[in-house]
Enzyme design. Structure first.
Site, PDB file in Angstrom:
ATOM      1  N   ASP A  21       0.845  -1.214   0.000  1.00  0.00           N
ATOM      2  CA  ASP A  21       0.000   0.000   0.000  1.00  0.00           C
ATOM      3  C   ASP A  21       0.873   1.254   0.000  1.00  0.00           C
ATOM      4  OD1 ASP A  21      -2.289   1.464  -0.002  1.00  0.00           O
ATOM      5  OD2 ASP A  21      -2.802   1.108   2.092  1.00  0.00           O
ATOM      6  N   GLY A  22       0.349   2.322  -0.583  1.00  0.00           N
ATOM      7  CA  GLY A  22       1.021   3.623  -0.518  1.00  0.00           C
ATOM      8  C   GLY A  22       1.648   4.087  -1.826  1.00  0.00           C
ATOM      9  N   HIS A  38       2.932   3.273  -8.886  1.00  0.00           N
ATOM     10  CA  HIS A  38       2.781   1.835  -9.176  1.00  0.00           C
ATOM     11  C   HIS A  38       4.040   1.309  -9.872  1.00  0.00           C
ATOM     12  CE1 HIS A  38      -1.237   2.050  -7.747  1.00  0.00           C
ATOM     13  NE2 HIS A  38      -1.718   2.737  -8.753  1.00  0.00           N
ATOM     14  N   ARG A  72     -11.612   1.861  -9.383  1.00  0.00           N
ATOM     15  CA  ARG A  72     -10.767   3.054  -9.539  1.00  0.00           C
ATOM     16  C   ARG A  72     -11.020   3.679 -10.917  1.00  0.00           C
ATOM     17  NH1 ARG A  72      -5.078   2.530  -6.333  1.00  0.00           N
ATOM     18  NH2 ARG A  72      -6.048   1.916  -4.388  1.00  0.00           N
ATOM     19  N   LEU A 132      11.229 -20.298  -4.423  1.00  0.00           N
ATOM     20  CA  LEU A 132      10.088 -19.516  -3.924  1.00  0.00           C
ATOM     21  C   LEU A 132       8.863 -19.677  -4.832  1.00  0.00           C
ATOM     22  CD1 LEU A 132       9.159 -17.028  -2.033  1.00  0.00           C
ATOM     23  CD2 LEU A 132       9.802 -15.614  -3.983  1.00  0.00           C
ATOM     24  N   GLU A 204       0.894 -13.614  12.155  1.00  0.00           N
ATOM     25  CA  GLU A 204       1.361 -12.445  12.905  1.00  0.00           C
ATOM     26  C   GLU A 204       1.218 -11.248  11.978  1.00  0.00           C
ATOM     27  OE1 GLU A 204       2.178 -12.430  16.024  1.00  0.00           O
ATOM     28  OE2 GLU A 204       1.996 -14.612  16.211  1.00  0.00           O
TER      29      GLU A 204
HETATM   30  C1  FPP Z   1      -1.831   0.177  -3.423  1.00  0.00           C
HETATM   31  O1  FPP Z   1      -1.384   1.505  -3.453  1.00  0.00           O
HETATM   32  C2  FPP Z   1      -1.301  -0.566  -4.544  1.00  0.00           C
HETATM   33  C3  FPP Z   1      -2.045  -1.094  -5.556  1.00  0.00           C
HETATM   34  C4  FPP Z   1      -3.515  -0.990  -5.629  1.00  0.00           C
HETATM   35  C5  FPP Z   1      -1.431  -1.798  -6.690  1.00  0.00           C
HETATM   36  C6  FPP Z   1      -0.209  -2.596  -6.380  1.00  0.00           C
HETATM   37  C7  FPP Z   1       0.483  -2.827  -7.643  1.00  0.00           C
HETATM   38  C8  FPP Z   1       1.819  -2.821  -7.821  1.00  0.00           C
HETATM   39  C9  FPP Z   1       2.813  -2.677  -6.747  1.00  0.00           C
HETATM   40  C10 FPP Z   1       2.366  -2.924  -9.177  1.00  0.00           C
HETATM   41  C11 FPP Z   1       2.157  -4.217  -9.899  1.00  0.00           C
HETATM   42  C12 FPP Z   1       2.528  -5.415  -9.120  1.00  0.00           C
HETATM   43  C13 FPP Z   1       3.120  -6.520  -9.607  1.00  0.00           C
HETATM   44  C14 FPP Z   1       3.097  -7.723  -8.769  1.00  0.00           C
HETATM   45  C15 FPP Z   1       3.792  -6.596 -10.899  1.00  0.00           C
HETATM   46  P1  FPP Z   1      -2.465   2.661  -3.580  1.00  0.00           P
HETATM   47  O2  FPP Z   1      -2.586   3.023  -5.021  1.00  0.00           O
HETATM   48  O3  FPP Z   1      -3.745   2.267  -2.928  1.00  0.00           O
HETATM   49  O4  FPP Z   1      -1.747   3.824  -2.779  1.00  0.00           O
HETATM   50  P2  FPP Z   1      -2.443   4.964  -1.921  1.00  0.00           P
HETATM   51  O5  FPP Z   1      -3.177   4.306  -0.791  1.00  0.00           O
HETATM   52  O6  FPP Z   1      -1.270   5.779  -1.455  1.00  0.00           O
HETATM   53  O7  FPP Z   1      -3.357   5.728  -2.848  1.00  0.00           O
END
Ligand code: FPP
Length: 247
Positions: A21-22, A38, A72, A132, A204
């Site tokens: 997240d973030g 992203h 989204r 893994l 955990e």
């Molecule tokens: C949350 O951050 C993240 C996501 C919804 C997408 C996660 C995707 C990736 C890390 C890229 C693709 C992954 C792979 C495995 C190739 P957010 O957008 O909710 O951030 P925010 O809370 O700060 O708005």
């Protein structure tokens, strides 16, 4: 001593799950569009997959796209799908080199066909790898998964007395994996967000303020050190675990 040096390599979690997240906040803080967060998040995925491989972790599940993420803005969903397609293609040789097996969980029929075929190819190519297992949760939510499980149970015409925890676990998309031992969520949010609700029963939980694009090797070591300080009782008493109880 370095953080890495403080880890007891004989007591590592078998399965780590991460709510990444973030990304959006990371991008906004630099005055960039969310998609840049992203993209930077993909770099963190690469780093953490390599670190887990080096440590000998058996399973890593990453919450890459939730059922709710379909809501989204279309521009962000499209950009995320393109990023997933590009990443799986680009990273397959690295997965092969590191002996990593790719798997997905979730309602992947909802993904665009280009993404589905790239994932299918990568899963096929890496299926014989023995290191893994990297499990990407894509179009995944726990409520979706549990709803599907109930549907399957009804279709199978199961007798009520045949339903037990093992039977339910076997109907989930995670049926062939052990439950996570450790859940990490980045960015300071203290929620599970519809992720592996059944499977996290005894995990955990570790929360960090670090935003996912900044999450690196040292952050993972810190999480593992914290995990190793916990006493995993699985509902038993401390005395039972150390076998000194006289009750
Ligand atoms: C949350 O951050 C993240 C996501 C919804 C997408 C996660 C995707 C990736 C890390 C890229 C693709 C992954 C792979 C495995 C190739 P957010 O957008 O909710 O951030 P925010 O809370 O700060 O708005």
């Amino acid at each position: 001593m370095s953080l890495k040096g403080q880890i007891d390599t004989t007591r590592l979690p078998q399965h780590i799950a991460i709510i990444m997240d973030g990304n959006g906040r990371w991008a906004r803080r630099q005055g960039l569009r969310r998609i840049f967060g992203h993209r930077q998040g993909v770099e963190a995925v690469h780093r953490i997959t390599e670190t887990c491989t080096a440590l000998g972790i058996r399973y890593l599940t990453l919450y890459a796209f939730s059922t709710e993420n379909w809501n989204r803005p279309k521009e962000e969903v499209d950009a995320l799908m393109t990023l997933l397609i590009d990443t799986v293609e680009k990273e397959t040789p690295t997965l092969m080199k590191n002996n990593v097996r790719l798997a997905t969980i979730g309602d992947t029929d909802r993904l665009p066909s280009a993404a589905r075929s790239k994932f299918t190819n990568c899963i096929r190519q890496t299926e014989g790898n023995t290191g893994l297992t990297l499990i990407l949760a894509l179009s995944y939510s726990s409520r979706w998964e549990l709803t599907e499980a109930v549907r399957k149970a009804v279709q199978q015409g199961v007798a009520p007395e045949a339903i037990n925890e093992e039977y339910i676990s076997g109907l989930l998309t995670t049926a062939s994996y052990p439950d996570p031992d450790l859940l990490i969520r980045t960015s300071g949010e203290l929620r599970i967000s519809n992720f592996l609700l059944w499977q996290l029963a005894y995990a955990e939980l570790y929360f960090t303020d670090t935003l996912w694009p900044d999450f690196g090797e040292e952050d993972l070591y810190a999480a593992l050190i914290d995990y190793q300080k916990r006493e995993r009782r699985f509902g038993k008493t401390s005395e039972q675990l150390s076998n000194t109880s006289n009750i």
